[in-house]
Write an enzyme that holds these catalytic residues in place. Structure first.
Site, PDB file in Angstrom:
ATOM      1  N   ILE A  87      -5.949  63.379  29.176  1.00  0.00           N
ATOM      2  CA  ILE A  87      -6.180  61.483  28.844  1.00  0.00           C
ATOM      3  C   ILE A  87      -5.123  61.575  28.771  1.00  0.00           C
ATOM      4  CG2 ILE A  87      -6.375  62.528  26.797  1.00  0.00           C
ATOM      5  CD1 ILE A  87      -8.389  59.924  26.513  1.00  0.00           C
ATOM      6  N   SER A  88      -5.186  60.354  29.794  1.00  0.00           N
ATOM      7  CA  SER A  88      -3.348  59.997  29.380  1.00  0.00           C
ATOM      8  C   SER A  88      -2.582  59.332  28.286  1.00  0.00           C
ATOM      9  CB  SER A  88      -2.393  58.863  31.007  1.00  0.00           C
ATOM     10  OG  SER A  88      -3.137  59.642  31.498  1.00  0.00           O
ATOM     11  N   GLN A  89      -1.294  59.670  28.416  1.00  0.00           N
ATOM     12  CA  GLN A  89      -0.486  58.774  26.634  1.00  0.00           C
ATOM     13  C   GLN A  89      -0.722  56.822  27.024  1.00  0.00           C
ATOM     14  OE1 GLN A  89       2.880  59.911  27.023  1.00  0.00           O
ATOM     15  NE2 GLN A  89       3.602  58.590  25.185  1.00  0.00           N
ATOM     16  N   ARG A  96     -10.048  55.391  21.379  1.00  0.00           N
ATOM     17  CA  ARG A  96      -9.677  56.625  22.520  1.00  0.00           C
ATOM     18  C   ARG A  96     -10.505  57.006  22.474  1.00  0.00           C
ATOM     19  NH1 ARG A  96      -4.624  59.715  22.590  1.00  0.00           N
ATOM     20  NH2 ARG A  96      -4.701  60.092  24.409  1.00  0.00           N
TER      21      ARG A  96
END
Length: 219
Positions: A66-68, A40
């Site tokens: 940016i998603s969890q 990530r």
């Protein structure tokens, strides 16, 4: 900090990262392996790079996020991707979700209304040698009719209802996962299964995503 210490620190953060995913319900072995392979940190730039391994959404360019990671994992898990599947993602963002999908599917198509995000995501895909992702700048609410039908569709922005054009691009037996809600405060992640007779819906969990906006952005 010497190289060995840096590697040890990174390995420890990665271990905590995977433990965090499991504790939040990401239990599919293939999904966990994909999330272990895709760093990530490669998708989080600038000020927030130190927080890349936290289970939290983070700001990116163009007012997006940016998603969890745990939400990425749960959405990916709900898709139940098979190795020969063709997957459409609506909302490229940083490219992190598409990179996870690329580990599980034969081909990933991803589309975003922000040209800058698509350019930056493509650079990251190249740097990671992810050759089975094709990214487009365009209006994701219309999907990619020229490439349809798809085995799986993942929408990473919230619509008031599952979008009709996207549902029409789903194969019979195909699955779409989409956040649905009329405000950014109350949204539900929905799993849609296309059957011979129509569509079946399953509510998965509460979520919070940016809205799905029609049209293409100026940047």
């Amino acid at each position: 900090m010497n190289d060995d210490a840096v590697e040890h620190d990174k390995a420890e953060r990665q271990m905590r990262f995977l433990y965090s995913l499991r504790s939040r319900g990401v239990t599919d072995g293939r999904v966990l392996t994909a999330m272990e392979k895709v760093d990530r940190g490669a998708f989080v730039k600038g000020l927030f790079s130190e927080r890349a391994y936290e289970d939290t959404p983070l700001p990116i360019a163009c007012g997006q996020t940016i998603s969890q990671p745990s939400v990425v994992g749960l959405m990916t898990q709900a898709l139940a991707i098979a190795p020969r599947d063709r997957v459409l993602e609506i909302g490229t963002g940083s490219g992190y979700q598409a990179a996870i999908l690329s580990q599980l599917a034969r081909r990933v198509y991803t589309i975003d209304r922000h040209r800058r995000l698509v350019r930056e995501a493509e650079e990251t895909f190249r740097s990671l040698n992810l050759s089975n992702i094709t990214a487009f700048a365009g209006d994701g609410s219309h999907g990619l009719p020229d490439q349809a039908p798809f085995d799986r569709i993942l929408v990473t922005a919230a619509a008031e209802d599952p979008p009709g054009p996207l549902m029409a691009q789903l194969k019979i037996g195909g699955i779409m996962v989409v956040p649905v809600g009329q405000t950014d405060a109350v949204q539900t992640l929905i799993k849609v299964l296309r059957t011979e007779d129509g569509f079946e819906y399953e509510e998965l969990r509460s979520v919070r995503f940016v809205p799905l906006i029609e049209g293409v952005a100026t940047e």
